[in-house]
Design a protein around this motif. Structure first.
Motif, PDB file in Angstrom:
ATOM      1  N   ALA A 189     -97.539  98.061 -71.800  1.00 20.03           N
ATOM      2  CA  ALA A 189     -97.218  99.177 -70.909  1.00 20.03           C
ATOM      3  C   ALA A 189     -97.466 100.522 -71.590  1.00 20.03           C
ATOM      4  O   ALA A 189     -97.972 101.470 -70.972  1.00 20.03           O
ATOM      5  CB  ALA A 189     -95.762  99.071 -70.455  1.00 20.03           C
ATOM      6  N   SER A 203     -99.670 101.103 -73.798  1.00 20.77           N
ATOM      7  CA  SER A 203    -101.107 101.294 -74.014  1.00 20.77           C
ATOM      8  C   SER A 203    -101.781 102.031 -72.855  1.00 20.77           C
ATOM      9  O   SER A 203    -102.848 102.619 -73.050  1.00 20.77           O
ATOM     10  CB  SER A 203    -101.789  99.937 -74.219  1.00 20.77           C
ATOM     11  OG  SER A 203    -101.297  99.294 -75.373  1.00 20.77           O
ATOM     12  N   ILE A 204    -101.180 101.993 -71.685  1.00 19.78           N
ATOM     13  CA  ILE A 204    -101.812 102.640 -70.521  1.00 19.78           C
ATOM     14  C   ILE A 204    -101.874 104.160 -70.686  1.00 19.78           C
ATOM     15  O   ILE A 204    -102.963 104.743 -70.609  1.00 19.78           O
ATOM     16  CB  ILE A 204    -101.076 102.239 -69.224  1.00 19.78           C
ATOM     17  CG1 ILE A 204    -101.194 100.731 -69.007  1.00 19.78           C
ATOM     18  CG2 ILE A 204    -101.631 103.006 -68.037  1.00 19.78           C
ATOM     19  CD1 ILE A 204    -100.398 100.213 -67.819  1.00 19.78           C
ATOM     20  N   SER A 257    -104.309 105.111 -73.566  1.00 23.47           N
ATOM     21  CA  SER A 257    -105.736 105.042 -73.238  1.00 23.47           C
ATOM     22  C   SER A 257    -106.176 106.244 -72.412  1.00 23.47           C
ATOM     23  O   SER A 257    -107.289 106.762 -72.591  1.00 23.47           O
ATOM     24  CB  SER A 257    -106.032 103.745 -72.488  1.00 23.47           C
ATOM     25  OG  SER A 257    -105.314 103.694 -71.263  1.00 23.47           O
TER      26      SER A 257
END
Length: 526
Positions: free
Chosen positions: A133, A135-136, A139
Protein backbone atom coordinates in the motif's frame (compact mmCIF):
# COMPACT_ATOMS: atom_id res chain seq x y z
CA UNK A 1 18.09 17.07 27.54
CA UNK A 2 15.60 15.18 25.43
CA UNK A 3 12.23 14.36 26.92
CA UNK A 4 11.37 11.01 25.47
CA UNK A 5 7.79 9.89 25.14
CA UNK A 6 6.41 6.88 26.91
CA UNK A 7 6.85 3.54 25.12
CA UNK A 8 4.15 2.28 22.83
CA UNK A 9 1.45 0.60 24.87
CA UNK A 10 -0.94 -1.98 23.50
CA UNK A 11 -2.88 -2.62 26.70
CA UNK A 12 -6.15 -3.95 25.46
CA UNK A 13 -5.36 -6.38 22.71
CA UNK A 14 -2.24 -8.27 21.72
CA UNK A 15 -1.41 -8.92 18.11
CA UNK A 16 -3.07 -12.31 18.56
CA UNK A 17 -5.31 -13.39 21.46
CA UNK A 18 -3.74 -15.77 23.99
CA UNK A 19 -4.70 -19.38 23.76
CA UNK A 20 -4.05 -22.52 25.75
CA UNK A 21 -3.17 -24.40 22.58
CA UNK A 22 0.20 -22.64 22.31
CA UNK A 23 1.80 -22.25 25.76
CA UNK A 24 4.63 -19.74 25.86
CA UNK A 25 8.06 -21.28 26.05
CA UNK A 26 9.22 -18.55 28.41
CA UNK A 27 6.32 -18.61 30.86
CA UNK A 28 8.50 -20.17 33.55
CA UNK A 29 11.98 -19.08 34.35
CA UNK A 30 14.62 -21.74 34.75
CA UNK A 31 17.91 -21.57 36.64
CA UNK A 32 20.87 -20.58 34.54
CA UNK A 33 23.28 -23.39 33.82
CA UNK A 34 26.99 -23.07 34.43
CA UNK A 35 28.52 -20.57 32.04
CA UNK A 36 25.14 -19.66 30.61
CA UNK A 37 24.48 -15.95 30.41
CA UNK A 38 28.14 -14.94 30.62
CA UNK A 39 29.64 -12.29 28.38
CA UNK A 40 31.47 -14.81 26.23
CA UNK A 41 28.34 -16.92 25.76
CA UNK A 42 26.31 -13.84 24.85
CA UNK A 43 28.91 -12.69 22.36
CA UNK A 44 28.81 -16.15 20.79
CA UNK A 45 25.01 -16.00 20.53
CA UNK A 46 25.14 -12.57 18.90
CA UNK A 47 27.91 -13.58 16.51
CA UNK A 48 26.01 -16.69 15.42
CA UNK A 49 23.11 -14.47 14.43
CA UNK A 50 25.12 -11.58 13.00
CA UNK A 51 27.78 -13.41 10.97
CA UNK A 52 25.43 -14.77 8.28
CA UNK A 53 23.77 -11.36 8.05
CA UNK A 54 27.18 -9.78 7.51
CA UNK A 55 27.77 -12.27 4.69
CA UNK A 56 24.44 -11.45 3.07
CA UNK A 57 25.06 -7.73 3.53
CA UNK A 58 28.50 -7.92 1.93
CA UNK A 59 27.09 -9.80 -1.04
CA UNK A 60 24.36 -7.22 -1.56
CA UNK A 61 26.93 -4.48 -1.14
CA UNK A 62 28.99 -6.09 -3.88
CA UNK A 63 25.90 -5.89 -6.04
CA UNK A 64 25.70 -2.13 -5.42
CA UNK A 65 29.44 -1.80 -5.97
CA UNK A 66 29.19 -3.53 -9.34
CA UNK A 67 26.36 -1.18 -10.30
CA UNK A 68 28.44 1.86 -9.33
CA UNK A 69 31.39 0.54 -11.32
CA UNK A 70 29.20 0.14 -14.39
CA UNK A 71 27.89 3.69 -13.88
CA UNK A 72 31.43 5.03 -13.51
CA UNK A 73 32.56 3.31 -16.71
CA UNK A 74 29.66 4.93 -18.56
CA UNK A 75 31.02 8.39 -17.70
CA UNK A 76 30.81 11.26 -15.26
CA UNK A 77 27.20 12.17 -16.06
CA UNK A 78 25.75 8.64 -15.60
CA UNK A 79 27.67 8.29 -12.33
CA UNK A 80 26.29 11.59 -11.04
CA UNK A 81 22.79 10.84 -12.34
CA UNK A 82 22.74 7.35 -10.86
CA UNK A 83 24.00 8.63 -7.50
CA UNK A 84 21.35 11.34 -7.45
CA UNK A 85 18.62 8.84 -8.39
CA UNK A 86 19.70 6.43 -5.68
CA UNK A 87 19.69 9.26 -3.16
CA UNK A 88 16.15 10.27 -4.15
CA UNK A 89 14.98 6.64 -4.16
CA UNK A 90 16.45 6.02 -0.72
CA UNK A 91 14.86 9.14 0.77
CA UNK A 92 11.40 8.64 -0.68
CA UNK A 93 11.13 4.88 -1.13
CA UNK A 94 13.63 2.34 0.15
CA UNK A 95 14.03 3.91 3.58
CA UNK A 96 10.25 4.04 4.03
CA UNK A 97 9.76 0.39 3.11
CA UNK A 98 12.69 -0.75 5.26
CA UNK A 99 11.43 1.28 8.22
CA UNK A 100 7.86 0.01 7.95
CA UNK A 101 9.09 -3.58 7.78
CA UNK A 102 11.14 -3.01 10.95
CA UNK A 103 7.86 -2.61 12.82
CA UNK A 104 7.38 -6.37 12.80
CA UNK A 105 10.84 -6.91 14.32
CA UNK A 106 9.87 -6.53 18.00
CA UNK A 107 6.58 -8.35 17.44
CA UNK A 108 8.20 -11.39 15.83
CA UNK A 109 11.25 -11.48 18.10
CA UNK A 110 9.28 -11.26 21.34
CA UNK A 111 6.58 -13.64 20.10
CA UNK A 112 9.16 -16.26 19.15
CA UNK A 113 10.83 -15.91 22.55
CA UNK A 114 7.45 -16.38 24.23
CA UNK A 115 6.59 -19.40 22.14
CA UNK A 116 3.75 -17.52 20.38
CA UNK A 117 4.95 -18.60 16.96
CA UNK A 118 1.54 -18.19 15.32
CA UNK A 119 2.01 -14.42 15.60
CA UNK A 120 4.86 -14.47 13.06
CA UNK A 121 2.86 -15.40 9.97
CA UNK A 122 0.11 -12.93 10.84
CA UNK A 123 2.69 -10.14 11.21
CA UNK A 124 4.38 -11.14 7.95
CA UNK A 125 1.15 -11.10 5.98
CA UNK A 126 0.02 -7.74 7.35
CA UNK A 127 3.41 -6.11 6.88
CA UNK A 128 3.57 -7.16 3.22
CA UNK A 129 0.13 -5.64 2.66
CA UNK A 130 1.22 -2.46 4.44
CA UNK A 131 4.35 -2.12 2.29
CA UNK A 132 2.46 -2.73 -0.95
CA UNK A 133 0.00 0.00 0.00
CA UNK A 134 2.85 2.39 0.79
CA UNK A 135 4.44 1.66 -2.60
CA UNK A 136 1.55 3.32 -4.45
CA UNK A 137 2.20 6.94 -3.34
CA UNK A 138 5.96 6.32 -3.56
CA UNK A 139 5.68 5.31 -7.21
CA UNK A 140 3.61 8.41 -7.98
CA UNK A 141 6.33 10.57 -6.44
CA UNK A 142 8.99 8.81 -8.51
CA UNK A 143 7.05 9.63 -11.67
CA UNK A 144 7.29 13.31 -10.70
CA UNK A 145 10.98 13.11 -9.78
CA UNK A 146 12.35 15.20 -12.66
CA UNK A 147 10.15 18.19 -11.86
CA UNK A 148 10.96 17.90 -8.15
CA UNK A 149 14.72 17.86 -8.73
CA UNK A 150 14.68 20.81 -11.13
CA UNK A 151 12.47 22.79 -8.75
CA UNK A 152 14.97 22.23 -5.92
CA UNK A 153 17.84 23.65 -7.98
CA UNK A 154 19.47 20.49 -9.29
CA UNK A 155 21.35 20.53 -12.59
CA UNK A 156 18.73 19.74 -15.33
CA UNK A 157 21.13 17.42 -17.18
CA UNK A 158 21.88 15.39 -14.05
CA UNK A 159 18.18 15.38 -13.16
CA UNK A 160 17.28 13.93 -16.59
CA UNK A 161 19.79 11.11 -16.21
CA UNK A 162 18.54 10.39 -12.68
CA UNK A 163 14.95 10.28 -13.97
CA UNK A 164 15.82 7.58 -16.50
CA UNK A 165 17.41 5.54 -13.70
CA UNK A 166 14.54 5.80 -11.23
CA UNK A 167 11.81 5.00 -13.76
CA UNK A 168 13.48 1.67 -14.42
CA UNK A 169 13.70 1.06 -10.68
CA UNK A 170 9.93 1.20 -10.12
CA UNK A 171 9.44 -2.62 -10.06
CA UNK A 172 11.90 -2.76 -7.18
CA UNK A 173 9.24 -1.30 -4.87
CA UNK A 174 7.12 -4.43 -5.22
CA UNK A 175 10.15 -6.68 -4.78
CA UNK A 176 11.23 -4.88 -1.60
CA UNK A 177 7.68 -5.03 -0.21
CA UNK A 178 8.06 -8.81 0.00
CA UNK A 179 11.80 -9.09 0.62
CA UNK A 180 12.08 -6.88 3.73
CA UNK A 181 9.31 -8.63 5.73
CA UNK A 182 10.59 -12.08 4.77
CA UNK A 183 14.05 -11.25 6.06
CA UNK A 184 12.65 -10.05 9.40
CA UNK A 185 10.40 -13.11 9.57
CA UNK A 186 13.35 -15.48 9.21
CA UNK A 187 15.71 -13.50 11.41
CA UNK A 188 13.21 -13.50 14.30
CA UNK A 189 13.43 -17.30 14.24
CA UNK A 190 17.26 -17.17 14.23
CA UNK A 191 17.31 -18.31 10.60
CA UNK A 192 19.97 -16.19 8.93
CA UNK A 193 22.27 -18.54 7.02
CA UNK A 194 19.78 -19.23 4.18
CA UNK A 195 19.67 -15.48 3.52
CA UNK A 196 23.40 -15.56 2.87
CA UNK A 197 23.02 -18.44 0.43
CA UNK A 198 20.19 -16.64 -1.37
CA UNK A 199 22.19 -13.40 -1.59
CA UNK A 200 25.20 -15.31 -2.94
CA UNK A 201 23.16 -17.01 -5.64
CA UNK A 202 21.62 -13.67 -6.65
CA UNK A 203 25.02 -11.99 -6.81
CA UNK A 204 26.43 -14.68 -9.09
CA UNK A 205 23.80 -13.67 -11.63
CA UNK A 206 24.29 -9.93 -11.16
CA UNK A 207 27.45 -9.42 -13.22
CA UNK A 208 26.28 -11.35 -16.30
CA UNK A 209 22.91 -9.57 -16.14
CA UNK A 210 24.64 -6.18 -16.13
CA UNK A 211 26.95 -7.17 -18.95
CA UNK A 212 23.94 -8.22 -20.99
CA UNK A 213 21.88 -5.10 -20.31
CA UNK A 214 24.63 -2.46 -20.32
CA UNK A 215 27.16 -3.76 -22.81
CA UNK A 216 25.33 -6.14 -25.13
CA UNK A 217 21.96 -4.36 -25.29
CA UNK A 218 23.57 -0.92 -24.74
CA UNK A 219 20.84 0.30 -22.41
CA UNK A 220 23.27 2.56 -20.54
CA UNK A 221 22.07 3.95 -17.21
CA UNK A 222 18.71 2.22 -17.66
CA UNK A 223 20.46 -1.12 -17.95
CA UNK A 224 22.23 -0.58 -14.61
CA UNK A 225 18.89 0.15 -12.92
CA UNK A 226 17.21 -2.89 -14.47
CA UNK A 227 20.16 -5.05 -13.47
CA UNK A 228 19.76 -4.03 -9.82
CA UNK A 229 16.03 -4.80 -9.92
CA UNK A 230 16.70 -8.21 -11.48
CA UNK A 231 19.18 -9.13 -8.76
CA UNK A 232 16.80 -8.15 -5.98
CA UNK A 233 14.06 -10.17 -7.66
CA UNK A 234 16.34 -13.21 -7.83
CA UNK A 235 17.19 -12.75 -4.16
CA UNK A 236 13.48 -12.70 -3.30
CA UNK A 237 12.73 -15.79 -5.39
CA UNK A 238 15.52 -17.76 -3.72
CA UNK A 239 14.24 -16.80 -0.26
CA UNK A 240 10.65 -17.71 -1.19
CA UNK A 241 11.80 -21.10 -2.47
CA UNK A 242 13.61 -21.76 0.82
CA UNK A 243 10.59 -20.72 2.91
CA UNK A 244 8.29 -22.92 0.86
CA UNK A 245 10.52 -25.99 0.80
CA UNK A 246 11.30 -25.72 4.52
CA UNK A 247 7.57 -25.73 5.32
CA UNK A 248 7.69 -22.46 7.27
CA UNK A 249 4.59 -21.10 5.56
CA UNK A 250 2.53 -24.25 6.16
CA UNK A 251 2.48 -23.39 9.84
CA UNK A 252 4.62 -21.70 12.43
CA UNK A 253 5.45 -24.46 14.84
CA UNK A 254 8.82 -25.01 13.19
CA UNK A 255 8.10 -28.41 11.65
CA UNK A 256 5.66 -27.55 8.90
CA UNK A 257 2.55 -28.51 10.85
CA UNK A 258 -0.37 -26.16 10.95
CA UNK A 259 -0.64 -24.15 14.11
CA UNK A 260 -3.67 -24.58 16.30
CA UNK A 261 -3.45 -20.95 17.35
CA UNK A 262 -4.76 -19.38 14.16
CA UNK A 263 -8.28 -18.05 14.47
CA UNK A 264 -10.45 -15.67 12.47
CA UNK A 265 -9.89 -13.08 15.19
CA UNK A 266 -6.29 -12.75 13.99
CA UNK A 267 -7.41 -10.21 11.43
CA UNK A 268 -8.91 -7.82 13.98
CA UNK A 269 -8.61 -4.09 13.51
CA UNK A 270 -7.12 -3.58 16.98
CA UNK A 271 -4.18 -5.87 16.18
CA UNK A 272 -3.68 -4.03 12.89
CA UNK A 273 -3.51 -0.76 14.80
CA UNK A 274 -0.84 -2.04 17.18
CA UNK A 275 1.36 -3.28 14.33
CA UNK A 276 0.77 -0.09 12.34
CA UNK A 277 1.93 2.09 15.26
CA UNK A 278 5.09 0.06 15.67
CA UNK A 279 5.73 0.22 11.92
CA UNK A 280 5.17 3.97 11.79
CA UNK A 281 7.57 4.70 14.64
CA UNK A 282 10.14 2.25 13.26
CA UNK A 283 9.84 3.97 9.89
CA UNK A 284 10.48 7.34 11.50
CA UNK A 285 13.51 5.97 13.33
CA UNK A 286 15.04 4.46 10.18
CA UNK A 287 14.14 7.28 7.82
CA UNK A 288 15.32 10.16 9.96
CA UNK A 289 18.86 8.78 10.00
CA UNK A 290 18.82 7.46 6.44
CA UNK A 291 17.45 10.72 5.08
CA UNK A 292 20.33 12.67 6.58
CA UNK A 293 22.85 10.86 4.40
CA UNK A 294 20.74 11.23 1.28
CA UNK A 295 19.98 14.89 1.94
CA UNK A 296 23.72 15.45 1.82
CA UNK A 297 23.71 14.00 -1.70
CA UNK A 298 21.03 16.49 -2.72
CA UNK A 299 22.89 19.38 -1.06
CA UNK A 300 25.98 18.48 -3.07
CA UNK A 301 24.03 19.49 -6.16
CA UNK A 302 24.21 23.15 -5.11
CA UNK A 303 27.91 23.26 -4.15
CA UNK A 304 30.55 25.01 -6.24
CA UNK A 305 31.26 21.95 -8.43
CA UNK A 306 27.96 19.99 -8.34
CA UNK A 307 28.85 17.14 -10.71
CA UNK A 308 32.09 16.29 -8.90
CA UNK A 309 30.51 16.75 -5.47
CA UNK A 310 27.50 14.54 -6.22
CA UNK A 311 29.69 11.85 -7.78
CA UNK A 312 32.11 11.93 -4.80
CA UNK A 313 29.21 11.76 -2.38
CA UNK A 314 27.89 8.72 -4.23
CA UNK A 315 31.24 6.98 -3.77
CA UNK A 316 31.37 7.91 -0.09
CA UNK A 317 27.81 6.70 0.45
CA UNK A 318 28.95 3.37 -0.98
CA UNK A 319 31.84 3.42 1.50
CA UNK A 320 29.70 4.14 4.52
CA UNK A 321 27.22 1.53 3.28
CA UNK A 322 30.02 -1.04 3.38
CA UNK A 323 30.99 -0.05 6.90
CA UNK A 324 27.35 0.04 7.99
CA UNK A 325 26.84 -3.64 7.13
CA UNK A 326 28.66 -4.69 10.30
CA UNK A 327 26.89 -2.51 12.91
CA UNK A 328 23.56 -3.06 11.15
CA UNK A 329 23.97 -6.83 11.34
CA UNK A 330 24.99 -6.46 14.96
CA UNK A 331 21.94 -4.28 15.58
CA UNK A 332 19.62 -6.90 14.07
CA UNK A 333 21.22 -9.65 16.15
CA UNK A 334 20.97 -7.59 19.35
CA UNK A 335 17.35 -6.76 18.57
CA UNK A 336 16.59 -10.46 18.13
CA UNK A 337 18.39 -11.46 21.34
CA UNK A 338 16.71 -8.73 23.39
CA UNK A 339 13.31 -9.59 21.89
CA UNK A 340 13.74 -13.29 22.61
CA UNK A 341 14.73 -12.70 26.23
CA UNK A 342 11.94 -10.22 26.90
CA UNK A 343 9.41 -12.51 25.26
CA UNK A 344 10.68 -15.36 27.43
CA UNK A 345 10.20 -13.22 30.55
CA UNK A 346 13.89 -12.84 31.37
CA UNK A 347 14.58 -9.11 31.82
CA UNK A 348 18.04 -9.56 33.36
CA UNK A 349 19.18 -11.63 30.40
CA UNK A 350 17.78 -8.97 28.08
CA UNK A 351 19.78 -6.31 29.93
CA UNK A 352 22.90 -8.44 29.61
CA UNK A 353 22.37 -8.91 25.87
CA UNK A 354 21.95 -5.16 25.45
CA UNK A 355 25.18 -4.35 27.28
CA UNK A 356 27.19 -6.93 25.38
CA UNK A 357 25.76 -5.62 22.10
CA UNK A 358 26.78 -2.06 22.91
CA UNK A 359 30.30 -3.18 23.78
CA UNK A 360 30.56 -5.00 20.45
CA UNK A 361 29.32 -1.84 18.71
CA UNK A 362 32.10 0.24 20.31
CA UNK A 363 34.70 -2.28 19.14
CA UNK A 364 33.31 -2.19 15.61
CA UNK A 365 33.56 1.59 15.64
CA UNK A 366 37.30 1.45 16.25
CA UNK A 367 37.81 -1.02 13.40
CA UNK A 368 35.68 1.03 10.99
CA UNK A 369 37.55 4.25 11.82
CA UNK A 370 40.91 2.60 11.17
CA UNK A 371 39.71 1.16 7.85
CA UNK A 372 38.30 4.43 6.47
CA UNK A 373 41.45 6.34 7.35
CA UNK A 374 43.79 3.75 5.85
CA UNK A 375 42.13 3.63 2.39
CA UNK A 376 41.75 7.38 1.83
CA UNK A 377 44.32 7.44 -0.97
CA UNK A 378 43.14 4.44 -2.98
CA UNK A 379 39.46 3.79 -2.32
CA UNK A 380 37.88 6.22 -4.78
CA UNK A 381 40.16 5.06 -7.61
CA UNK A 382 38.08 1.90 -7.88
CA UNK A 383 35.18 4.03 -9.11
CA UNK A 384 36.68 6.84 -11.16
CA UNK A 385 39.89 8.54 -12.32
CA UNK A 386 38.51 12.09 -12.20
CA UNK A 387 41.00 14.21 -10.21
CA UNK A 388 38.39 16.47 -8.60
CA UNK A 389 36.24 13.57 -7.44
CA UNK A 390 39.32 11.83 -6.03
CA UNK A 391 40.32 14.95 -4.10
CA UNK A 392 36.86 15.37 -2.57
CA UNK A 393 36.63 11.74 -1.52
CA UNK A 394 40.15 11.64 -0.06
CA UNK A 395 39.46 14.70 2.11
CA UNK A 396 36.20 13.31 3.52
CA UNK A 397 37.22 9.69 4.25
CA UNK A 398 39.02 10.38 7.58
CA UNK A 399 35.99 12.37 8.78
CA UNK A 400 33.72 9.53 7.73
CA UNK A 401 35.87 7.11 9.73
CA UNK A 402 35.73 9.28 12.85
CA UNK A 403 31.93 9.38 12.56
CA UNK A 404 31.86 5.58 12.73
CA UNK A 405 33.10 5.83 16.33
CA UNK A 406 29.61 7.10 17.15
CA UNK A 407 27.65 5.36 14.43
CA UNK A 408 28.49 1.77 15.42
CA UNK A 409 27.49 1.92 19.12
CA UNK A 410 24.42 4.03 18.40
CA UNK A 411 23.29 1.53 15.75
CA UNK A 412 23.63 -1.27 18.30
CA UNK A 413 21.66 0.83 20.77
CA UNK A 414 18.95 1.32 18.18
CA UNK A 415 18.70 -2.47 17.97
CA UNK A 416 18.14 -2.60 21.72
CA UNK A 417 15.29 -0.10 21.50
CA UNK A 418 13.79 -1.89 18.52
CA UNK A 419 13.96 -5.29 20.21
CA UNK A 420 12.16 -3.86 23.24
CA UNK A 421 9.42 -2.33 21.05
CA UNK A 422 10.46 1.29 21.64
CA UNK A 423 11.19 2.61 18.14
CA UNK A 424 9.61 5.99 18.95
CA UNK A 425 12.43 6.69 21.40
CA UNK A 426 15.02 6.01 18.69
CA UNK A 427 13.13 8.36 16.38
CA UNK A 428 13.29 11.17 18.94
CA UNK A 429 17.01 10.64 19.40
CA UNK A 430 17.58 10.82 15.64
CA UNK A 431 15.61 14.05 15.37
CA UNK A 432 17.62 15.67 18.17
CA UNK A 433 21.02 14.58 16.87
CA UNK A 434 20.79 14.65 13.08
CA UNK A 435 18.44 17.59 12.63
CA UNK A 436 18.97 19.51 15.85
CA UNK A 437 22.79 19.29 15.74
CA UNK A 438 24.10 17.75 12.54
CA UNK A 439 22.11 19.64 9.92
CA UNK A 440 22.79 23.15 11.29
CA UNK A 441 26.47 22.30 11.70
CA UNK A 442 26.78 20.95 8.16
CA UNK A 443 25.04 23.94 6.58
CA UNK A 444 27.08 26.42 8.60
CA UNK A 445 30.40 24.76 7.76
CA UNK A 446 29.68 24.10 4.08
CA UNK A 447 27.94 27.35 3.12
CA UNK A 448 28.74 29.71 6.00
CA UNK A 449 31.73 31.97 6.57
CA UNK A 450 34.08 28.99 6.97
CA UNK A 451 33.30 27.87 3.37
CA UNK A 452 34.58 24.34 3.95
CA UNK A 453 32.35 23.21 1.08
CA UNK A 454 32.29 19.40 0.69
CA UNK A 455 34.31 18.43 3.82
CA UNK A 456 32.15 20.75 5.94
CA UNK A 457 29.10 18.61 5.31
CA UNK A 458 30.90 15.55 6.64
CA UNK A 459 32.02 17.40 9.76
CA UNK A 460 28.33 18.10 10.42
CA UNK A 461 27.64 14.38 10.05
CA UNK A 462 30.41 13.63 12.55
CA UNK A 463 28.78 15.93 15.11
CA UNK A 464 25.41 14.26 14.55
CA UNK A 465 26.75 10.75 15.06
CA UNK A 466 28.57 11.57 18.28
CA UNK A 467 25.51 13.24 19.80
CA UNK A 468 23.29 10.38 18.65
CA UNK A 469 25.57 7.80 20.28
CA UNK A 470 25.55 9.67 23.60
CA UNK A 471 21.74 9.95 23.65
CA UNK A 472 21.28 6.31 22.64
CA UNK A 473 23.57 5.04 25.39
CA UNK A 474 21.72 7.19 27.92
CA UNK A 475 18.35 5.79 26.81
CA UNK A 476 19.54 2.19 27.09
CA UNK A 477 21.10 2.82 30.49
CA UNK A 478 17.82 4.22 31.86
CA UNK A 479 15.76 1.23 30.67
CA UNK A 480 13.51 -0.52 33.19
CA UNK A 481 13.88 -4.09 31.95
CA UNK A 482 11.26 -5.58 34.25
CA UNK A 483 8.72 -3.17 32.77
CA UNK A 484 9.80 -4.10 29.25
CA UNK A 485 9.22 -7.79 30.02
CA UNK A 486 5.67 -6.96 31.11
CA UNK A 487 5.09 -4.97 27.91
CA UNK A 488 6.42 -7.89 25.85
CA UNK A 489 3.88 -10.20 27.46
CA UNK A 490 1.07 -7.79 26.60
CA UNK A 491 2.28 -7.30 23.03
CA UNK A 492 2.52 -11.00 22.20
CA UNK A 493 -0.45 -12.21 24.23
CA UNK A 494 1.73 -14.59 26.26
CA UNK A 495 0.20 -15.76 29.55
CA UNK A 496 2.26 -16.82 32.54
CA UNK A 497 1.32 -20.43 33.18
CA UNK A 498 1.13 -22.21 36.51
CA UNK A 499 3.77 -24.90 37.04
CA UNK A 500 2.57 -28.26 35.84
CA UNK A 501 3.80 -31.30 34.02
CA UNK A 502 2.58 -30.12 30.64
CA UNK A 503 4.36 -26.79 30.46
CA UNK A 504 8.11 -27.23 30.42
CA UNK A 505 10.55 -24.50 31.23
CA UNK A 506 12.48 -22.88 28.42
CA UNK A 507 12.72 -19.88 26.15
CA UNK A 508 14.17 -18.87 22.81
CA UNK A 509 17.71 -19.76 23.85
CA UNK A 510 16.47 -23.23 24.72
CA UNK A 511 15.42 -23.67 21.11
CA UNK A 512 18.45 -24.39 18.95
CA UNK A 513 17.40 -23.43 15.48
CA UNK A 514 19.34 -25.10 12.70
CA UNK A 515 19.04 -24.63 8.96
CA UNK A 516 20.24 -27.90 7.44
CA UNK A 517 19.71 -28.54 3.73
CA UNK A 518 16.88 -26.04 3.64
CA UNK A 519 14.95 -27.59 6.55
CA UNK A 520 14.20 -25.96 9.92
CA UNK A 521 14.77 -28.11 13.03
CA UNK A 522 13.68 -26.84 16.43
CA UNK A 523 14.73 -28.73 19.55
CA UNK A 524 13.32 -27.63 22.89
CA UNK A 525 15.60 -28.61 25.81
CA UNK A 526 13.47 -29.89 28.62
Amino acid sequence: MCNFSEPIQCHHEALLPPTKACPALGDRLRPARRGEGGAVAEVASIVRLAAPMVGAGLLMYMRSLVSMVFLGRLGRLPLAGGSLALGFANITGYSVLSGLAAGMDPVCGQAFGAGRTSVLTAALRRTVMLLLAASIPISLLWFAMHRVLVATGQDPVIAAAAYDFILCSLPDLVVQSFLHPLRVYLRAQSITLPLTYAAGAAFLLHVPINCLLVQSLRLGIRGVALGAVSTNLNFLLFVVVYVYLSGLMHGNDGNGKASACSTPAEEGDVEWGCLARLSLHSCMSVCLEWWWYEIMVLLCGVLADPKAAVAAMGILIQTTSLLYIFPHSLSCAVSTRVGHELGAGRPERARHAARVGLACGAALGLVACAFASSVRGVWARMFTTDATILRFASAALPILGAAELGNCPQTAGCGVLRGSARPEKAARINVASFYGVGMPAALALAFGPARLDFPGMWVGMLAAQLVCAALMLYAVQRTDWAEQAVRARKLTGAVVAEPDDDVKSGHADAAKVKADNGMLVVTVLN
